[in-house]
Design an enzyme around this catalytic site. Structure first.
Site, PDB file in Angstrom:
ATOM      1  N   GLN A  93      35.403 101.080   0.029  1.00 12.92           N
ATOM      2  CA  GLN A  93      34.673 100.601   1.001  1.00 12.92           C
ATOM      3  C   GLN A  93      35.401 100.696   2.285  1.00 12.92           C
ATOM      4  OE1 GLN A  93      32.976  96.887  -0.071  1.00 12.92           O
ATOM      5  NE2 GLN A  93      31.239  97.342   0.417  1.00 12.92           N
ATOM      6  N   THR A 112      31.974  89.315   2.390  1.00 14.42           N
ATOM      7  CA  THR A 112      32.939  89.882   1.185  1.00 14.42           C
ATOM      8  C   THR A 112      32.372  91.144   0.652  1.00 14.42           C
ATOM      9  OG1 THR A 112      32.500  88.511  -0.359  1.00 14.42           O
ATOM     10  CG2 THR A 112      34.086  87.754   1.154  1.00 14.42           C
ATOM     11  N   CYS A 113      31.047  91.100   0.389  1.00  9.27           N
ATOM     12  CA  CYS A 113      30.463  92.230  -0.304  1.00  9.27           C
ATOM     13  C   CYS A 113      30.686  93.472   0.233  1.00  9.27           C
ATOM     14  CB  CYS A 113      29.185  92.078  -0.951  1.00  9.27           C
ATOM     15  SG  CYS A 113      28.922  90.757  -1.983  1.00  9.27           S
ATOM     16  N   PHE A 114      30.514  93.562   1.819  1.00 10.49           N
ATOM     17  CA  PHE A 114      30.732  94.714   2.463  1.00 10.49           C
ATOM     18  C   PHE A 114      31.763  94.993   3.340  1.00 10.49           C
ATOM     19  CE2 PHE A 114      26.140  93.035   2.350  1.00 10.49           C
ATOM     20  CZ  PHE A 114      25.619  94.363   1.544  1.00 10.49           C
TER      21      PHE A 114
END
Length: 152
Positions: A93, A112-114
């Site tokens: 990412q 945090t996921c992105f």
């Protein structure tokens, strides 16, 4: 031992393991212990902000002034990880810096996921650094996991 060997073979072909030092193997598996600002600059994507804007310039200056320990805390704050992969191509990412419409000198937030940092406007670089330090040192839970666990 067989399961460990099989897992390792996903990262390094078994015949090549004997060619690596323990440190090289650790870096291939765990990533680099040093958080490189230059690597983050290579994988950044800007949203609602331009890299030439003062907010972004202050951010990079602040991150460069941080100790490696602070950069590790920063990585945990924005990604949930404490290390970057040894190979930049393995970063799945892109790191996102996003300007948010919040009051001046508010705390930064992250997703945090992105792999996303959300920066409000700041009155100075020193205020940004102070707010960012506060956030990385006091917001160590990911998605409030620790908060919810302590309540259950």
């Amino acid at each position: 031992v067989a399961a460990v060997r099989e897992g390792m073979s996903w990262i390094v072909p078994v015949p090549l393991l004997s060619l690596l030092t323990a440190r090289q193997l650790e870096q291939m598996v765990c990533g680099l212990p040093e958080i490189s600002v230059e690597v983050l600059k290579k994988v950044v994507r800007y949203r609602e902000v331009d890299e030439q804007q003062q907010l972004v310039q202050w951010f990079w200056q602040t991150l460069e002034e941080f100790s490696n320990e602070e950069r590790v805390l920063f990585m945990r704050f924005v990604s949930g990880r404490s290390r970057l992969p040894a190979n930049t191509a393995d970063i799945s990412q892109r790191f996102q810096i996003m300007k948010v419409d919040r009051p001046y000198d508010s705390l930064p937030t992250s997703q945090t996921c992105f792999f996303q940092l959300r920066l409000p406007p700041y009155s100075s670089q020193s205020v940004m650094a102070e707010r960012l330090r506060y956030a990385i040192n006091n917001c160590r839970s990911i998605d409030m996991d620790n908060y919810m666990l302590s309540r259950n």
